[in-house]
Design a protein around this motif. Structure first.
Motif, PDB file in Angstrom:
ATOM      1  N   GLU A  73      -6.973  -5.890   6.864  1.00  9.93           N
ATOM      2  CA  GLU A  73      -6.176  -4.420   6.976  1.00  9.93           C
ATOM      3  C   GLU A  73      -5.978  -3.385   6.343  1.00  9.93           C
ATOM      4  O   GLU A  73      -7.340  -2.244   7.476  1.00  9.93           O
ATOM      5  N   CYS A 117       0.546  -1.145  -0.365  1.00  8.46           N
ATOM      6  CA  CYS A 117      -0.018   0.275  -0.360  1.00  8.46           C
ATOM      7  C   CYS A 117       1.041   1.163   0.263  1.00  8.46           C
ATOM      8  O   CYS A 117       2.049   1.529   0.163  1.00  8.46           O
ATOM      9  N   THR A 126       1.590   3.001   2.489  1.00  9.58           N
ATOM     10  CA  THR A 126       2.729   3.229   3.456  1.00  9.58           C
ATOM     11  C   THR A 126       3.552   2.712   3.280  1.00  9.58           C
ATOM     12  O   THR A 126       5.076   3.541   3.238  1.00  9.58           O
ATOM     13  N   HIS A 131       2.687  -4.753   6.489  1.00 10.24           N
ATOM     14  CA  HIS A 131       1.415  -4.235   7.609  1.00 10.24           C
ATOM     15  C   HIS A 131       0.615  -4.667   7.167  1.00 10.24           C
ATOM     16  O   HIS A 131       0.006  -4.518   8.276  1.00 10.24           O
ATOM     17  N   GLU A 132       0.047  -5.479   6.401  1.00 10.45           N
ATOM     18  CA  GLU A 132      -1.298  -6.209   6.218  1.00 10.45           C
ATOM     19  C   GLU A 132      -1.587  -7.677   5.419  1.00 10.45           C
ATOM     20  O   GLU A 132      -0.776  -8.422   4.168  1.00 10.45           O
TER      21      GLU A 132
END
Ligand SMILES: [Zn+2]
Ligand SMILES: [Zn+2]
Length: 329
Positions: free
Chosen positions: A143, A37, A39, A58-59
């Motif tokens: 997420e 993503c 981020t 983080h996903e």
């Protein structure tokens, strides 16, 4: 194990790193899929105060393969999605329940090693067990969905609002799906890239356009959501908020982005400008929604690539191709 590593600004490679070991209240997850993503691009730019080198991601979701000595809530073999948020639980904001504003806010895949790897460590309190019918690869969508749920928490969406969304990437499309659930009267989506609007149409939005002028709503929209982080889109969107309406900054802009506001209009028309940052008390609800089929993963996930392709996957994401791009470690 193999892992993608961001070692410096603009530097990413897939390499071999030590296998992770769980702390007393942590688990090790065998990662089934990890989504990319915006981020991750910001981290690659050195933003979000990443601790470099870092394994991004983080996903993610996967199977628990090891648990720490003080873990009793999950067992090896459990299928879990991981909330990446790491809070201090001690600062003024944490103590007020506003953990996503934590003064020491951190996240798995930003501040600690993440899911773009064969294995990832997570605190047991960050794991949500998944029902049997949810495919692990798909569950990496929970997420970003939990960020969208947080967005609607901030909006306190009212029935029958007129909604305008800037951006039809994954996040814009998720805001569209949740907008339908929250009873929007209409949801219109603008994107400068017409190819990306095809999915918004497929998902049943009211209208699409390459610019808001084409939509002919001179009175504006009750809810305007920026899901681009792009200065031009934000500037345009701020001017499209109807009397009494709300502008939600949902997309992540560059630190240096600046826009102009009209204080008189904010005063005179009681306009709210607000933001929504990551996840807050929304991960489990997103997991529930996801298990109930709120999103069709086949529509949302456009690419599933091997971990080795992490760098080119980031390039493809940056170029705006596809929707959610995943690596399958
Ligand atoms: Zn994300
Ligand atoms: Zn805190």
């Amino acid at each position: 194990m193999k892992a993608a590593v961001i070692s410096g600004v603009g530097q990413v490679e897939v390499t071999t790193v030590d296998d992770p070991r769980p702390g007393p209240r942590e688990v090790v997850v065998d990662v089934a899929a990890c989504g990319l993503c915006g981020t991750d691009l910001h981290i690659l730019q050195g933003e979000f105060a990443p601790t470099l080198p870092v394994v991004p991601g983080h996903e993610f979701a996967g199977v628990v393969v090891d648990v720490g000595s003080a873990v009793t809530e999950v067992v090896v073999g459990d299928r879990v999605a991981v909330d990446p948020s790491l809070y201090c639980f001690e600062c003024r904001y944490c103590r007020a329940g506003r953990n996503n504003l934590c003064l020491r806010w951190a996240a798995i895949g930003v501040s600690t090693a993440g899911g773009a790897a064969e294995y990832a460590v997570a605190p047991v309190s960050n794991c949500v067990r998944l029902p049997e019918h949810v495919r692990l690869e798909d569950a990496a969508l929970i997420e970003p969905l939990s960020c969208a749920v947080r967005g609607y928490d901030v909006l306190r969406a009212q029935m029958a609002s007129r909604v305008l969304i800037y951006g039809s990437g994954t996040m814009g499309l998720m805001m569209l799906q949740l907008g339908k659930l929250t009873g929007a009267a209409s949801i219109e989506v603008v994107d400068v890239n017409p190819e990306r609007l095809v999915t918004a149409t497929q998902l049943g939005c009211t209208a699409v356009a390459s610019g808001a002028d084409e939509l002919d709503r001179p009175e504006g929209w009750d809810v305007v959501i920026d899901a681009t982080g792009n200065e031009k889109a934000i500037q345009d969107g701020l001017g499209r908020v109807a009397r009494g309406g709300t502008f939600l900054q949902f997309g992540v802009s560059d630190y240096a982005a600046r826009v102009t506001i009209e204080p008189y209009r904010i005063y005179n028309q009681e306009i709210t400008i607000t933001g929504s940052m990551a996840v807050l008390h929304s991960f489990e609800r997103a997991a529930d929604l996801f298990a109930n089929g709120v999103l069709d993963p086949e529509v949302f996930i456009s690419d599933r690539l091997p971990l080795e392709d992490y760098a080119s996957a980031l390039d493809a994401f940056r170029s705006g191709k596809g929707r959610k791009i995943q690596v399958l470690p």
